[in-house]
Motif scaffolding. Structure first.
Motif, PDB file in Angstrom:
ATOM      1  N   PRO A   5       0.816  -1.210   0.000  1.00 25.21           N
ATOM      2  CA  PRO A   5       0.000   0.000   0.000  1.00 25.21           C
ATOM      3  C   PRO A   5       0.849   1.260   0.000  1.00 25.21           C
ATOM      4  O   PRO A   5       1.895   1.321   0.641  1.00 25.21           O
ATOM      5  CB  PRO A   5      -0.798  -0.116   1.307  1.00 25.21           C
ATOM      6  N   THR A  29      -0.315  -0.069  -4.330  1.00 30.51           N
ATOM      7  CA  THR A  29      -1.526   0.752  -4.315  1.00 30.51           C
ATOM      8  C   THR A  29      -1.162   2.219  -4.231  1.00 30.51           C
ATOM      9  O   THR A  29      -0.063   2.593  -3.823  1.00 30.51           O
ATOM     10  CB  THR A  29      -2.465   0.399  -3.137  1.00 30.51           C
ATOM     11  N   HIS A  31      -3.289   6.206  -3.448  1.00 35.23           N
ATOM     12  CA  HIS A  31      -4.523   6.874  -3.043  1.00 35.23           C
ATOM     13  C   HIS A  31      -4.992   7.803  -4.152  1.00 35.23           C
ATOM     14  O   HIS A  31      -6.064   7.626  -4.715  1.00 35.23           O
ATOM     15  CB  HIS A  31      -4.310   7.636  -1.742  1.00 35.23           C
ATOM     16  N   GLN A  55      -6.037   1.299  -6.940  1.00 38.84           N
ATOM     17  CA  GLN A  55      -6.390   2.431  -6.096  1.00 38.84           C
ATOM     18  C   GLN A  55      -6.908   1.939  -4.747  1.00 38.84           C
ATOM     19  O   GLN A  55      -7.685   0.989  -4.672  1.00 38.84           O
ATOM     20  CB  GLN A  55      -7.452   3.294  -6.788  1.00 38.84           C
ATOM     21  N   LEU A  56      -6.474   2.602  -3.664  1.00 34.84           N
ATOM     22  CA  LEU A  56      -6.913   2.224  -2.325  1.00 34.84           C
ATOM     23  C   LEU A  56      -6.725   3.409  -1.385  1.00 34.84           C
ATOM     24  O   LEU A  56      -5.644   4.001  -1.339  1.00 34.84           O
ATOM     25  CB  LEU A  56      -6.108   1.028  -1.801  1.00 34.84           C
ATOM     26  N   ASN A  57      -7.754   3.727  -0.642  1.00 32.23           N
ATOM     27  CA  ASN A  57      -7.649   4.692   0.446  1.00 32.23           C
ATOM     28  C   ASN A  57      -7.655   3.906   1.746  1.00 32.23           C
ATOM     29  O   ASN A  57      -8.702   3.413   2.182  1.00 32.23           O
ATOM     30  CB  ASN A  57      -8.813   5.683   0.406  1.00 32.23           C
ATOM     31  N   THR A  58      -6.513   3.778   2.379  1.00 34.08           N
ATOM     32  CA  THR A  58      -6.412   2.928   3.567  1.00 34.08           C
ATOM     33  C   THR A  58      -7.133   3.515   4.771  1.00 34.08           C
ATOM     34  O   THR A  58      -7.300   2.823   5.781  1.00 34.08           O
ATOM     35  CB  THR A  58      -4.941   2.677   3.930  1.00 34.08           C
ATOM     36  N   SER A  63     -14.049   0.193   2.497  1.00 35.84           N
ATOM     37  CA  SER A  63     -13.736  -0.126   1.104  1.00 35.84           C
ATOM     38  C   SER A  63     -12.872  -1.372   0.964  1.00 35.84           C
ATOM     39  O   SER A  63     -12.606  -1.822  -0.156  1.00 35.84           O
ATOM     40  CB  SER A  63     -12.997   1.053   0.452  1.00 35.84           C
ATOM     41  N   PHE A  64     -12.462  -1.967   2.077  1.00 32.67           N
ATOM     42  CA  PHE A  64     -11.472  -3.041   2.007  1.00 32.67           C
ATOM     43  C   PHE A  64     -12.012  -4.314   1.363  1.00 32.67           C
ATOM     44  O   PHE A  64     -11.294  -5.014   0.640  1.00 32.67           O
ATOM     45  CB  PHE A  64     -10.915  -3.348   3.400  1.00 32.67           C
ATOM     46  N   PHE A  67     -11.894  -3.849  -2.265  1.00 30.64           N
ATOM     47  CA  PHE A  67     -10.498  -3.861  -2.716  1.00 30.64           C
ATOM     48  C   PHE A  67      -9.974  -5.284  -2.833  1.00 30.64           C
ATOM     49  O   PHE A  67      -9.328  -5.642  -3.829  1.00 30.64           O
ATOM     50  CB  PHE A  67      -9.618  -3.062  -1.756  1.00 30.64           C
ATOM     51  N   TYR A  68     -10.238  -6.110  -1.839  1.00 31.92           N
ATOM     52  CA  TYR A  68      -9.718  -7.481  -1.889  1.00 31.92           C
ATOM     53  C   TYR A  68     -10.409  -8.308  -2.970  1.00 31.92           C
ATOM     54  O   TYR A  68      -9.812  -9.243  -3.513  1.00 31.92           O
ATOM     55  CB  TYR A  68      -9.813  -8.142  -0.516  1.00 31.92           C
ATOM     56  N   LEU A 121      -6.839  -3.610   7.386  1.00 29.61           N
ATOM     57  CA  LEU A 121      -6.314  -4.059   6.093  1.00 29.61           C
ATOM     58  C   LEU A 121      -5.518  -5.345   6.280  1.00 29.61           C
ATOM     59  O   LEU A 121      -5.608  -6.274   5.471  1.00 29.61           O
ATOM     60  CB  LEU A 121      -5.433  -2.985   5.458  1.00 29.61           C
TER      61      LEU A 121
END
Length: 245
Positions: A5, A29, A31, A55-58, A63-64, A67-68, A121
């Protein structure tokens, strides 16, 4: 293959390239820095390795799951697998505000990015992480030494240090090692003001007499993903050049 990330920034990019030079394919990843992430993918591919940027906003734990799901598809299509070997939690933001002036909103932002996001995450990564894999959490030198204005940031990174020891204990049955890499002041594309005055100030506090660079960190992270590092577990490795000793 690692999931990395926040690899669009200078420090994350250096980690990704250091891993690629060791013959490791990468899912990274970003943001908001899509162009920078694409450029990093191109550099990895130029080294003869595979790479994909997602794309990922941790900070958004909700949203995880999505994402996975996307990651699962990417692993199958691009890499021909349903697992990855290393999780490197590098996402982070900076905040320099005196304790007495820190707002709840600022505190919550630090919490979401640096602790809540890392915790969940990682939790959701467990079904996809290979037995015998590695987790590397990026912390900070400020969990050992203190600077005025860094209380909220330092608290979160200190919690990550403790969290990593629990990961090492609870995931040991799967052969998964978990460690912390704790950089000091790193210049070049980061949140710290990169001025001659700041570089002089930091260099004077460092036993090796210079400032830290992204190149000083990436190789340590890559080493922890090698077979030579297999017996390092539950440890905090500080990469500060000896700041404030």
């Amino acid at each position: 293959m690692p999931l990395l990330p926040a690899a669009a920034g200078n420090r994350g990019k250096n980690m990704a390239l250091s891993l690629a030079r060791k013959g490791i394919d990468i899912v990274l990843t970003y943001h908001s820095q899509q162009a920078e992430a694409a450029a990093t993918v191109a550099e990895i591919e130029a080294l003869g390795r595979k790479a994909v940027a997602l794309q990922l906003n941790t900070a958004e734990t909700g949203s995880f799951d999505a994402f996975y799901t996307q990651l699962t598809s990417t692993l199958h299509v691009t890499f021909g697998t349903d697992r990855f070997d290393f999780l490197i939690n590098n996402a982070g933001t900076g905040l320099t505000v005196p304790f007495a002036e820190t707002t709840e909103v600022q505190f919550e932002e630090m919490l979401n990015v640096h602790l809540r996001g890392v915790f969940f995450l990682t939790q959701k990564a467990l079904p996809f992480l290979q037995d015998g894999g590695r987790i590397i959490n990026i912390s900070s030198g400020v969990t050992r030494y203190s600077f005025a204005g860094a209380s909220a940031y330092g608290i979160m990174k200190g919690a990550v240090d403790v969290f990593t020891r629990y990961l090492a204990l609870e995931l040991g049955a799967r052969g998964i090692a978990a460690n912390v890499v704790a950089p000091g002041a790193v210049f070049g594309g980061g949140a710290m003001p990169d001025t001659p005055e700041m570089r002089t100030y930091v260099a004077q506090m460092t036993a090796l007499g210079r400032v830290g660079l992204a190149d000083d960190v990436g190789g340590v992270v890559a080493f922890l993903c090698t077979e030579e590092a297999r017996w390092i577990n539950g440890q905090r490795i500080e990469v500060t050049g000896g700041m404030m000793l």
